[in-house]
Design a protein around this motif. Sequence first.
Motif, short mmCIF file in Angstrom:
data_model
loop_
_atom_site.label_atom_id
_atom_site.label_comp_id
_atom_site.label_asym_id
_atom_site.label_seq_id
_atom_site.Cartn_x
_atom_site.Cartn_y
_atom_site.Cartn_z
N PRO A 105 26.46 37.69 34.95
CA PRO A 105 26.22 37.63 36.41
C PRO A 105 27.46 37.16 37.18
CG PRO A 105 24.37 36.68 35.22
CD PRO A 105 25.45 36.90 34.22
N VAL A 106 28.19 36.18 36.62
CA VAL A 106 29.41 35.70 37.27
C VAL A 106 30.46 36.80 37.28
CG1 VAL A 106 31.33 34.06 37.11
CG2 VAL A 106 28.99 33.27 36.74
N MET A 107 30.58 37.54 36.18
CA MET A 107 31.56 38.62 36.10
C MET A 107 31.30 39.68 37.15
SD MET A 107 34.28 39.56 34.54
CE MET A 107 35.21 40.88 35.33
N ASN A 108 30.04 40.00 37.39
CA ASN A 108 29.71 40.98 38.42
C ASN A 108 30.22 40.55 39.78
OD1 ASN A 108 28.42 42.68 36.59
ND2 ASN A 108 26.40 41.74 36.94
N VAL A 109 30.08 39.26 40.08
CA VAL A 109 30.55 38.72 41.36
C VAL A 109 32.08 38.69 41.39
CG1 VAL A 109 30.61 36.67 42.83
CG2 VAL A 109 28.46 37.38 41.77
N VAL A 110 32.70 38.23 40.31
CA VAL A 110 34.16 38.17 40.23
C VAL A 110 34.77 39.55 40.50
CG1 VAL A 110 36.11 37.89 38.62
CG2 VAL A 110 34.29 36.18 38.69
N GLU A 111 34.22 40.57 39.86
CA GLU A 111 34.78 41.91 40.04
C GLU A 111 34.53 42.43 41.45
OE1 GLU A 111 35.37 45.90 37.41
OE2 GLU A 111 33.71 44.57 36.91
N MET A 112 33.34 42.20 41.97
CA MET A 112 33.02 42.65 43.33
C MET A 112 33.95 42.01 44.36
SD MET A 112 29.42 42.15 45.42
CE MET A 112 29.46 40.37 45.25
N VAL A 113 34.21 40.71 44.21
CA VAL A 113 35.03 40.01 45.18
C VAL A 113 36.52 40.31 45.00
CG1 VAL A 113 35.77 37.72 45.96
CG2 VAL A 113 33.36 38.16 45.51
N LEU A 114 37.01 40.19 43.75
CA LEU A 114 38.45 40.38 43.52
C LEU A 114 38.89 41.81 43.77
CD1 LEU A 114 39.38 38.30 40.34
CD2 LEU A 114 39.84 37.76 42.73
N ALA A 115 38.22 42.76 43.11
CA ALA A 115 38.62 44.16 43.22
C ALA A 115 38.11 44.80 44.50
CB ALA A 115 38.12 44.95 42.01
N GLY A 116 37.19 44.12 45.18
CA GLY A 116 36.63 44.65 46.42
C GLY A 116 37.21 44.00 47.66
N SER A 117 36.50 43.03 48.21
CA SER A 117 36.85 42.50 49.53
C SER A 117 38.23 41.86 49.58
CB SER A 117 35.79 41.50 49.99
OG SER A 117 35.65 40.45 49.06
N VAL A 118 38.57 41.01 48.61
CA VAL A 118 39.86 40.32 48.65
C VAL A 118 41.01 41.31 48.53
CG1 VAL A 118 41.35 38.68 47.44
CG2 VAL A 118 38.95 38.14 47.76
N ASN A 119 40.91 42.20 47.57
CA ASN A 119 41.97 43.19 47.34
C ASN A 119 42.19 44.06 48.58
OD1 ASN A 119 42.79 46.10 46.20
ND2 ASN A 119 43.53 44.55 44.77
N LYS A 120 41.12 44.51 49.17
CA LYS A 120 41.25 45.44 50.30
C LYS A 120 41.74 44.75 51.56
CE LYS A 120 40.06 48.27 47.29
NZ LYS A 120 41.19 48.78 46.47
N ARG A 121 41.38 43.47 51.74
CA ARG A 121 41.92 42.73 52.90
C ARG A 121 43.42 42.58 52.79
NH1 ARG A 121 37.78 38.78 52.15
NH2 ARG A 121 39.35 37.23 51.64
N LEU A 122 43.89 42.30 51.58
CA LEU A 122 45.33 42.12 51.38
C LEU A 122 46.07 43.44 51.58
CD1 LEU A 122 47.64 40.27 50.70
CD2 LEU A 122 47.05 40.47 48.27
N VAL A 123 45.52 44.53 51.06
CA VAL A 123 46.14 45.85 51.24
C VAL A 123 46.22 46.19 52.73
CG1 VAL A 123 45.80 48.33 50.92
CG2 VAL A 123 45.55 46.77 48.98
N THR A 124 45.14 45.94 53.45
CA THR A 124 45.10 46.27 54.87
C THR A 124 46.15 45.48 55.65
OG1 THR A 124 42.74 46.79 54.77
CG2 THR A 124 43.64 46.28 56.94
N ARG A 125 46.32 44.21 55.31
CA ARG A 125 47.30 43.39 56.02
C ARG A 125 48.72 43.85 55.71
NH1 ARG A 125 47.97 36.88 56.66
NH2 ARG A 125 49.20 37.01 58.57
#
Length: 257
Positions: free
Chosen positions: A69-89
């Motif tokens: 369950p933690v891994m699902n969240v880690v992947e969703m956050v790291l490869a999803g929202s955090v990664n894309k915010r940094l790319v956008t900036r």
Amino acid sequence: MTRPIVVLKCGGSTLEQLSDSFFEGLRALQEQGKQPVIVHGGGPDIQSMLQQLDIKTEFHDGLRKTTEPVMNVVEMVLAGSVNKRLVTRLRSFGVDAAGLSGCDGGLLECKPISLETLGLVGEVTHVTTNVLEALFLKGIVPVIAPIGVDKEGVHYNINADTAAAAVANALHAEQLMFVTDVPGILKDDKLIQELSISECEALISDGTIYGGMLPKVRAALATLNDRLQQVAIVNGAMKQNNGCIRGTTIKRSLEVV
């Protein structure tokens, strides 16, 4: 001719504090003919999402025990929202960037450190660099979320510091930068701009380097080799000088008399 590669590890606690001049400095690196690569963390965002979902977590020796369950969240956050915010900036500052995780193209192959103690926490065993090299040819900055995959296709959470070091070594990088929320190594409240390996060890022994700076310096010392001659510790929130990223640089070459 291959452009000199600079790998930057951006800690999760610093991502929202990165200054405009930090991104301008990245663009300046490209204009100087260098190829940046970014590896990022995301601990605060992961912790926030785990709390929202009421998923319990614990730490062992600074590493988050990662259940499924933690891994699902880690992947969703790291490869999803955090990664894309940094790319956008990055793109908003004229830096062409593409986000990916270590699972894409088998970029970060890994194995578990200890399934019993840490669960799905991995250590890098191989970096598949052709994924990154294809982006380099297009002048694109890779932005890597430290998620790895083993030979059976199982995904793992990888410490961003060790992932960045593995990427730097595999790419024969000229420099590795740890981007933090401090200006670098201080002595008597003054920034030390350059240090040798032996000088770092002396500052550790006399207590000048302590607390949160200690693991960063130890990681830097462990990364230095014949190819990667220098590691920098810089403050991503600090205003930089003429687009140059400033901080403390630990140089292996300073050992040569």
